[in-house]
Design an enzyme around this catalytic site. Sequence first.
Site, PDB file in Angstrom:
ATOM      1  N   THR A 207     -19.311  26.791  29.567  1.00 31.27           N
ATOM      2  CA  THR A 207     -18.786  26.419  28.249  1.00 31.27           C
ATOM      3  C   THR A 207     -18.949  27.550  27.237  1.00 31.27           C
ATOM      4  O   THR A 207     -18.061  27.795  26.415  1.00 31.27           O
ATOM      5  CB  THR A 207     -19.474  25.150  27.708  1.00 31.27           C
ATOM      6  OG1 THR A 207     -20.894  25.295  27.840  1.00 31.27           O
ATOM      7  CG2 THR A 207     -19.027  23.918  28.461  1.00 31.27           C
ATOM      8  N   GLY A 208     -20.096  28.250  27.267  1.00 24.47           N
ATOM      9  CA  GLY A 208     -20.313  29.339  26.318  1.00 24.47           C
ATOM     10  C   GLY A 208     -19.343  30.481  26.531  1.00 24.47           C
ATOM     11  O   GLY A 208     -18.771  31.019  25.572  1.00 24.47           O
TER      12      GLY A 208
END
Length: 265
Positions: A207-208
């Site tokens: 996600t990052g």
Amino acid sequence: MKTALTIAGSDSSGGAGIQADIKTMSANGVYAMSAVTALTAQNTTGVYGILEATPDFLANQLDCIFTDIYPDAVKTGMVSSTALIQVIADKLIQYQAKNIVVDPVMVATSGSRLISEEAVDALKERLLPLATVLTPNIPEAEVLSGLTISDAAGMEAAARSISQRYGCAVLCKGGHQINDADDLLWRDGTAKWFRGRRIHNPNTHGTGCTLSSAIASNLAKGYDLDAAVERAKAYISGALGAMLDLGKGSGPMDHLFDLKGEFVL
């Protein structure tokens, strides 16, 4: 077509790192390029090996990219050693790179540590001051600010401290049970909250990487930082909302959930 460069590690399972970055950039309508800082042996359950690129070879990759297809934005991710951070900083300065999004990757979603203590110091000294925007999660923001974050006010205090220290905008990402889907952008002494909807999807691998790459893509296309963050959050919500379920651990998102949709425009 606008262009974007990811400087990061490879994820052999395809959910994070340069694989996630390239998919994200392509889905967001820019031409993606990569300079690989390390090969990793990893999957959804953890990181099982790291083989770093040599500083000379990383420099060679960056020279080849900047002297041929100049990137409209640059995203940096996993860089695990001081020598590689020095090379990246030197090259970004040499080629006057613009729209630099630094994802200060320190720990993988699985909990595996990805950077040495010495390299954290180099990251702070050389790379962070070059950033247009930093995108730390809660644990990373605590490391960079030296503050403990337990609520929204803590996020604001940490983001303010980091922004003042390094002279850049800071997008402090929610999660970790604090403002789950709400992110805070601090720049020029002011705070702006970006509200998001909580998506109950346990598969959050990458996600990052994905968020920072989406921001870089939108900066490359000429959107201002507020709009770039807004669009990136909408994109990642869609990728999570597609509820892809692969692997035995925290699986990847569906980066191409809307291949012909509005995010390409």
